[in-house]
Design a protein around this motif. Structure first.
Motif: not given
Length: 121
Positions: A40-64
């Motif tokens: 976001g403007a004036g903010k640091q880049r943050e991880l939103v979500a990621r997924i492994t090749k096997g399908g394991t996911t994780n999310y930042v709390d704010s979007v869960k």
């Protein structure tokens, strides 16, 4: 080299939905973890979500509970379904992946060019 091409950003009202897509291309690589970051403007880049090749996911709390990440390993494409969007989700969203070379076995990270998501109140 791996190229990441994003699509699907835009302007939406609060409570609306958007779906981002990111296709990875390039030969001689195995695409491992794929994900989405945002800045976001004036903010640091943050991880939103990621997924492994096997399908394991994780999310930042704010979007869960609102965002869902998925991928198609045949197409080397990752998706981010964003529901119940809020103004604070406004940011440039970047696709990211880790890819291992079949030749050198070196793993590198790659970034897309970014796509703007704007949520109006």
């Amino acid at each position: 080299q791996v190229q990441l091409v994003e699509s699907g950003g835009g302007l939406v009202q609060a409570g609306g939905s958007l779906r981002l897509s990111c296709a990875a291309s390039g030969s001689g690589f195995s695409i491992n973890t794929m994900g989405w970051y945002r800045q976001g403007a004036g903010k640091q880049r943050e991880l939103v979500a990621r997924i492994t090749k096997g399908g394991t996911t994780n999310y930042v709390d704010s979007v869960k509970g609102r965002f869902t990440i998925s991928r198609d390993n045949v197409k080397n494409t990752v998706y981010l379904q964003m529901n119940n969007l809020k103004p604070e989700d406004t940011a440039v969203y970047y696709c990211h992946c880790n890819a291992e070379s079949y030749i050198t076995y070196v793993t590198r990270e790659y970034w897309g060019q970014g796509t703007q998501v704007t949520v109006s109140s």
